[in-house]
Design an enzyme around this catalytic site. Sequence first.
Site, mmCIF file in Angstrom:
data_model
loop_
_atom_site.group_PDB
_atom_site.id
_atom_site.type_symbol
_atom_site.label_atom_id
_atom_site.label_comp_id
_atom_site.label_asym_id
_atom_site.label_seq_id
_atom_site.Cartn_x
_atom_site.Cartn_y
_atom_site.Cartn_z
ATOM 1 N N GLU A 79 0.954 -1.100 -0.084
ATOM 2 C CA GLU A 79 0.012 0.099 -0.090
ATOM 3 C C GLU A 79 0.996 1.227 -0.187
ATOM 4 O O GLU A 79 2.043 1.222 0.556
ATOM 5 C CB GLU A 79 -0.761 0.084 1.374
ATOM 6 N N HIS B 78 -1.220 3.457 8.832
ATOM 7 C CA HIS B 78 -2.385 2.569 8.660
ATOM 8 C C HIS B 78 -1.603 1.282 9.328
ATOM 9 O O HIS B 78 -0.874 0.521 8.671
ATOM 10 C CB HIS B 78 -2.537 2.063 7.161
#
Length: 310
Positions: free
Chosen positions: A108, A157
């Site tokens: 990501e 995250h």
Amino acid sequence: MRGRSSSVGLVLLWFCSLMIGGAAGLRICSYNIQKFNKNKAANYRVMHTLTKIVSRCDICVLQDVVDPKLEAVKVLVASLNRSNKRYDEHHYEYLSSQSLGKASDDLEQYVFIYRTHLVKRLDQHQYEGKAFVRPPFAVHFSCNKTDIKKFVLVPLHTDPDHAVQEIDWLYDVFEEVSAKWNNTNVMFLGDFHAGCAYVTRDDKKNIRLFTNSNFSWLIGDREDTTVTDLTNCPYDRIVVHGQSFLQGIRPDSANVFNFGKEFRLRQAKVLLLSEHYPIEVRLKGSAPLLQAAPLLVLFSAIIRFFLPAL
Ligand SMILES: *[C@@H]1O[C@H](CO)[C@@H](O)[C@H](O)[C@H]1NC(C)=O
Ligand SMILES: *[C@@H]1O[C@H](CO)[C@@H](O)[C@H](O)[C@H]1NC(C)=O
Ligand SMILES: *[C@@H]1O[C@H](CO)[C@@H](O)[C@H](O)[C@H]1NC(C)=O
Ligand SMILES: *[C@@H]1O[C@H](CO)[C@@H](O)[C@H](O)[C@H]1NC(C)=O
């Protein structure tokens, strides 16, 4: 005569409130947009809504972007540029981290999208010290229109299974970036999984960002940053360091942005974007005009006093 003097007063008051309203400050947002890639960007409805969401923000930090060639990101930024065509200076730029993660099929990026006429990117830094699954990617910004002129944004995250450990490590990230840029105005933001089963009340004693009182958690434990009615969890958070940064933030401006309600979208439509809601906070505007407002109030009082005598 009396009627006219009070309307002069009203006009001046209106003028003052306009100037105070104009000192809107700077809105910073964070959004876990779940697997944002070319396919998602090809969905017209998704992009229409996403453009509306991001265009409310002066800086938006997206997480879970899976777009190594930045095709989806460019579509979004082009859409933002178009949507702001009327306001010539409102253009956007983006900055993406590398693809981050432990497994090659689970990578990501963190992506910053920001208004170029309001904020300037001074520097960036990929943290490498601790074994985060998706190590934070810090950016140093400056802004001339806010109380706090320079600040650092650090998105994270977390990996849900290591949320407690990773949130605690943000303290080490704080030490590194605040020393690197000689700036302790550091804001952490993102999907920390900081609630429900991943981070319990008991876990907090092992998280320095909780135990050290220099850090303020602006999105509280009772918030729900998830879209579905089935869960009620404060996964997404905003944490700031220091009293001066805290004072540079508009009171009560940290919110979960329930755009389903705001844009009248059904839950199924909201879920097309993500299972998370965006979160946001606003920095106070510096607005030199604001300091002139009391003078104008005085001025209007004087006029009101003298006009009837004319
Ligand atoms: C958006 O506008 C900025 C400023 O004009 C420009 O530099 C940038 O290339 C544009 N981005 C896209 C994707 O259109
Ligand atoms: C803020 O002001 C400084 C000095 O006038 C200037 O160099 C800088 O470009 C400005 N920053 C922004 C974001 O406008
Ligand atoms: C770091 O910042 C402080 C004020 O914020 C300043 O007084 C000091 O000189 C700075 N140190 C360096 C090495 O730039
Ligand atoms: C909090 O910040 C102040 C000022 O930077 C510092 O002196 C103090 O040691 C910090 N407190 C903790 C518990 O780290």
